[in-house]
Write a protein that holds these residues in place. Structure first.
Motif, PDB file in Angstrom:
ATOM      1  N   ALA A  76      -2.728  -6.112  -0.007  1.00 59.69           N
ATOM      2  CA  ALA A  76      -3.547  -5.339   0.943  1.00 59.69           C
ATOM      3  C   ALA A  76      -4.987  -5.531   0.505  1.00 59.69           C
ATOM      4  O   ALA A  76      -5.250  -5.832  -0.672  1.00 59.69           O
TER       5      ALA A  76
ATOM      6  N   ARG B  48      -8.019   4.210   6.724  1.00 62.99           N
ATOM      7  CA  ARG B  48      -6.995   4.950   5.995  1.00 62.99           C
ATOM      8  C   ARG B  48      -6.914   6.334   6.603  1.00 62.99           C
ATOM      9  O   ARG B  48      -7.934   6.932   6.944  1.00 62.99           O
TER      10      ARG B  48
ATOM     11  N   LEU C  82       0.812  -1.218   0.000  1.00 57.46           N
ATOM     12  CA  LEU C  82       0.000   0.000   0.000  1.00 57.46           C
ATOM     13  C   LEU C  82       0.843   1.266   0.000  1.00 57.46           C
ATOM     14  O   LEU C  82       0.329   2.373  -0.165  1.00 57.46           O
TER      15      LEU C  82
ATOM     16  N   LEU D 109      -7.593 -10.875   6.362  1.00 49.95           N
ATOM     17  CA  LEU D 109      -7.103  -9.980   7.416  1.00 49.95           C
ATOM     18  C   LEU D 109      -8.226  -9.393   8.269  1.00 49.95           C
ATOM     19  O   LEU D 109      -7.979  -8.572   9.162  1.00 49.95           O
TER      20      LEU D 109
ATOM     21  N   GLY E 269      -7.144  -2.931   0.980  1.00 56.60           N
ATOM     22  CA  GLY E 269      -7.416  -1.607   0.423  1.00 56.60           C
ATOM     23  C   GLY E 269      -6.598  -1.411  -0.845  1.00 56.60           C
ATOM     24  O   GLY E 269      -5.503  -1.963  -0.981  1.00 56.60           O
TER      25      GLY E 269
HETATM   26  C1  GLV Z   1      -4.189  -2.664   5.127  1.00 57.11           C
HETATM   27  O1  GLV Z   1      -4.383  -1.554   5.522  1.00 57.11           O
HETATM   28  C2  GLV Z   1      -4.836  -3.245   4.001  1.00 57.11           C
HETATM   29  O2  GLV Z   1      -5.557  -2.546   3.265  1.00 57.11           O
HETATM   30  O3  GLV Z   1      -4.647  -4.452   3.782  1.00 57.11           O
END
Ligand code: GLV
Length: 327
Positions: A76, A237, A54, A101, A78
């Motif tokens: 990630a 974020r 990221l 996650l 995101g």
């Molecule tokens: C961590 O912030 C993710 O987006 O995996």
């Protein structure tokens, strides 16, 4: 036939590298810092696939540097670091790592909530500094988590996992954004307008992705609506929260405290005013940072990359539109 080449922008757990090694030439940027822009462009120029983190901004310039790129496999969930529209326009699938996650990130969000509510970090610093003389009736008095109201901004996968934890603590749970009614009802949560969530919550926990709508969603006006005893937790974020407004709110006592796993910018400058506040706890983006979860994320990103290199659909693709264009 020559193996395809993948550029990985930092050393990642071996669970990912091992999967790739048999099928690809693997270039791993040695780190520990992210590649500079020039190093990123040079890495991409030779690659058929990229596995970025990221920290890497994958935009039009990067895509131009690697016109042969066949897949972007972000490690990630995101993907605000990637210009997905630009990748889609070039027919490049973009992968992410959802699901694996969720629970680990929710654990961390709850850890921050508890730490901020009960002054865990200042308490530990106090002991370490040799200042603990006796039991004191009014030392580090915090706020009860049990029975308090939690406002979840974005009841998606991670928001729901936080709600499950909050139920165990007997919290009342409100949410705004990002859930189907069935999931929300099963969790005993109540959808409320954003303003009401801010007004009623003792803890506000942010779990929304960063996009044009959520950029600085928690701004001066939002912070003004919150209780003076409220604690803001952000593990999503950094840019979902306006840092200037947050500094004002924390330093003027408009809200009680903040606990941040993410910041804007990231990392913050060492003289960032938020870091000087006793009521602002900041940790270095550790949401998914458990041994097991980072291994799963690395493996998932590698699977996405391999599928893209084989010309197959990515198991976890954020721009399915690339396939519609092909079909
Ligand atoms: C961590 O912030 C993710 O987006 O995996």
């Amino acid at each position: 036939m020559a193996k395809p080449r993948i550029f990985i922008t930092r050393p990642i757990p071996s669970a990912g590298i091992d999967l790739l090694q048999d099928h690809c030439e693997v270039d791993v940027f040695p780190g520990p810092a992210p590649p500079s822009r020039a190093e990123l462009l040079a890495g991409v120029a030779k690659a058929d696939a990229i596995l970025p983190l990221l920290t890497e901004r994958i935009d039009e310039e990067v895509l131009r540097a690697g016109p042969q790129l066949r897949v972007i496999a972000n490690m990630a969930v995101g993907y605000d670091n990637i210009d997905v529209a630009a990748a889609t326009a070039r027919g490049i699938p973009v992968g992410n790592t959802p699901g694996v996650l969720t629970e680990t990130s929710a654990d961390l969000a709850f850890a921050l909530l508890l730490a901020a509510a009960r002054h865990i970090v200042p308490g530990a610093d106090y002991v370490r500094a040799g200042r603990w003389q006796t039991w004191e009736p009014q030392l580090f008095l915090g706020q009860d988590v049990h029975g308090a109201t939690l406002g979840i901004v974005g009841l998606g996968r991670i928001g729901q996992a936080v709600a499950r934890r909050a139920r165990g603590f007997g919290m009342r749970i409100l949410f705004h954004g990002g859930s189907d009614q069935t999931a929300a009802e099963a969790l005993g949560t109540r959808r409320v307008p954003f303003a009401e969530l801010l007004q009623q919550s003792d803890f506000v926990s942010v779990h929304t992705p960063l996009n044009a709508e959520t950029h600085h969603l928690i701004d001066a006006a939002a912070l003004q609506r919150m209780k003076p005893t409220a604690i803001l937790v952000n593990t999503a974020r950094g840019a979902v929260v306006d840092p200037v407004a947050l500094y004002e709110a924390l330093s003027s006592g408009q809200i009680a405290a903040a606990a941040l796993d993410v910041t804007e910018p990231e990392p913050p400058a060492t003289d960032d005013p938020l870091l000087g506040l006793a009521n602002c706890l900041v940790i270095p983006h550790l949401g998914s940072a458990s041994v097991a979860t980072r291994a799963k994320m690395a493996a998932m990103a590698a699977e996405n990359a391999l599928a893209g290199l084989r010309g197959e659909r990515l198991p976890h693709c954020v721009n399915e539109a690339v396939y519609e264009a092909r079909d």
